[in-house]
Write an enzyme that holds these catalytic residues in place. Structure first.
Site, PDB file in Angstrom:
ATOM      1  N   GLN A 143       0.810  -1.216   0.000  1.00  0.00           N
ATOM      2  CA  GLN A 143       0.000   0.000   0.000  1.00  0.00           C
ATOM      3  C   GLN A 143       0.847   1.271   0.000  1.00  0.00           C
ATOM      4  OE1 GLN A 143      -2.469  -0.530   3.472  1.00  0.00           O
ATOM      5  NE2 GLN A 143      -3.513  -2.308   2.615  1.00  0.00           N
ATOM      6  N   HIS A 196      -0.783   0.080   5.674  1.00  0.00           N
ATOM      7  CA  HIS A 196      -1.287   1.086   6.616  1.00  0.00           C
ATOM      8  C   HIS A 196      -0.294   2.227   6.858  1.00  0.00           C
ATOM      9  CE1 HIS A 196      -4.239  -2.096   8.476  1.00  0.00           C
ATOM     10  NE2 HIS A 196      -4.321  -1.986   7.158  1.00  0.00           N
ATOM     11  N   GLU A 252     -14.778   3.877   9.954  1.00  0.00           N
ATOM     12  CA  GLU A 252     -15.263   4.938  10.833  1.00  0.00           C
ATOM     13  C   GLU A 252     -15.093   6.315  10.219  1.00  0.00           C
ATOM     14  OE1 GLU A 252     -13.833   2.708  14.984  1.00  0.00           O
ATOM     15  OE2 GLU A 252     -13.104   4.725  14.501  1.00  0.00           O
ATOM     16  N   TYR A 264      -9.039   7.120  19.846  1.00  0.00           N
ATOM     17  CA  TYR A 264     -10.162   6.610  19.056  1.00  0.00           C
ATOM     18  C   TYR A 264     -10.328   5.094  19.162  1.00  0.00           C
ATOM     19  CZ  TYR A 264     -10.558  11.366  17.665  1.00  0.00           C
ATOM     20  OH  TYR A 264     -10.744  12.729  17.718  1.00  0.00           O
ATOM     21  N   TYR A 274      -9.834 -10.266   9.763  1.00  0.00           N
ATOM     22  CA  TYR A 274     -10.095 -10.843   8.439  1.00  0.00           C
ATOM     23  C   TYR A 274     -10.296 -12.348   8.522  1.00  0.00           C
ATOM     24  CZ  TYR A 274      -8.558  -6.284   6.796  1.00  0.00           C
ATOM     25  OH  TYR A 274      -8.449  -4.932   6.588  1.00  0.00           O
TER      26      TYR A 274
END
Length: 369
Positions: free
Chosen positions: A85, A147, A240, A250, A261
């Site tokens: 990513q 991430h 979210e 959070y 997963y």
């Protein structure tokens, strides 16, 4: 339960590749126009004062769209490590660009231990990136290619906010000494604001503004309040939308609406004292990416709405807000244009989208006159 209102397509009128021309939504009809194609996995975009659009491509290219033409990659930009990513990610234009000329880039880069998120700034002169400065370099790097976060926003005081995900290791988001799983805030020269919330905590990264964020890939400044909003990927379920408060936690992974997963339970709590709850949750996941508040004149019916792109569900979400509450949700362009990676509102009041693929596209939503 918020009703989901699915878009009704009227079908193509003109032949743009794989793009239907005119659509009817609940509040405003719009025309979808393709501006550019053949982008290589585009990730972020930002508008220049002259109407040009800077576009990042994940493999490391920064390009400029202006007047119907897409430039060759701009040379001189920082090196990136494209893995998983990671790569060249978001781009932002300085709020005082006319005076400063600064442009900001976020990316994944190699260093001791593996990969980490970096933030750079530089200028473009004669179609070349110059005066490059490294503003932030993540200290704890790993070999994991997930991430990186990396969305940008500016608050009304001109301070720069950026996200870093948990880097694929969920407990990092709650480790007080870690930079992962957080929203960060710096001055535009890379220095740390004197009112950042963790400055007095020994061993805590001074740039950190929050904790407990899994992987925020949408960030926008509310046009009326100046408050920063984000959205973040959940695991399997539990995406979210959050309102960002300095010093807030959070919850990831101590509280979550999602599961692993594999199907395993991550936490049996969706809310708990000491953690800020999201203002909106998607179960199942839509895989959100890119986010923008609408404050233009082209679509008065959409004033104050929040637009979110989706990768997994391949759609554009419109959220109606009342203060900090979501009171309505509409799904647009579902499976019409592919994976929507970024969403922006241009100075012309049109809504711009980037679709993620090896032949990604720049698209524009225009009102039907």
């Amino acid at each position: 339960m918020i009703a989901r209102l699915v878009l009704l397509a009227l079908g193509p009128i003109f032949a743009f590749p794989a793009v239907a021309e005119t659509y009817r939504s609940e509040q405003a009809d719009f025309r979808l126009v393709e501006l550019a194609d053949d982008l290589e996995s585009p990730w972020g975009m930002a508008f220049l004062p002259d109407g040009g659009i800077l576009i990042t491509e994940q493999a490391g290219q920064l390009r400029l769209y202006r007047g119907g033409d897409l430039s060759d990659p701009i040379p001189g930009t920082p090196d990136v490590e494209e893995r998983g990513q990671g790569g060249l990610l978001d781009v932002a234009v300085d709020p005082d660009y006319a005076e400063t000329g600064w442009i900001y880039l976020s990316l994944s880069a190699r260093g001791e231990g593996g990969l980490g998120t970096q933030v750079w700034r530089g200028r473009i002169q004669d179609n070349r990136w110059i005066e490059s400065e490294l503003l932030f370099d993540m200290q704890r790097k790993t070999r994991i290619g997930r991430h990186f976060g990396s969305r940008f926003a500016f608050d009304p005081d001109g301070r720069l906010y950026f996200s870093i995900g948990d880097r694929g290791a969920m407990q990092r988001a709650q480790d007080p000494a870690d930079e992962a799983g957080r929203i960060h805030r710096i001055e535009r020269d890379g220095t740390v604001p004197s009112d950042n919330p963790y400055l007095d905590e020994s061993g805590t990264p001074p740039t950190a503004l929050t904790r407990g964020n899994r992987n925020a890939q949408g960030m926008a400044t509310h046009p009326d309040t100046g408050v920063i909003w984000t959205h973040e990927h959940g695991p399997r379920g539990g995406d979210e939308v959050n309102v960002i408060r300095a010093g807030a936690n959070y919850g990831w992974p101590e509280v979550t609406h999602g599961i692993d997963y594999s199907g395993a339970v991550i936490s049996d709590r969706q809310s708990a004292p000491g953690f800020d709850d999201p203002v909106h949750v998607w179960v199942p996941s839509i895989a959100p990416s890119g986010m923008a508040f609408y404050s233009g004149a082209a679509f008065p019916e959409w004033q104050g709405d929040l637009f979110v792109g989706a990768l997994r569900s391949r759609l554009l979400v419109r959220l109606e807000l009342e203060g900090e509450q979501v009171i309505g949700e509409e799904w647009l362009l579902e499976r019409e244009v592919g994976r929507i990676r970024d969403v922006r509102v241009g100075p012309d009041g049109f809504v711009y989208l980037l679709t993620e693929s090896n032949d990604g596209r720049l698209l524009r939503l225009e009102p039907v006159s």
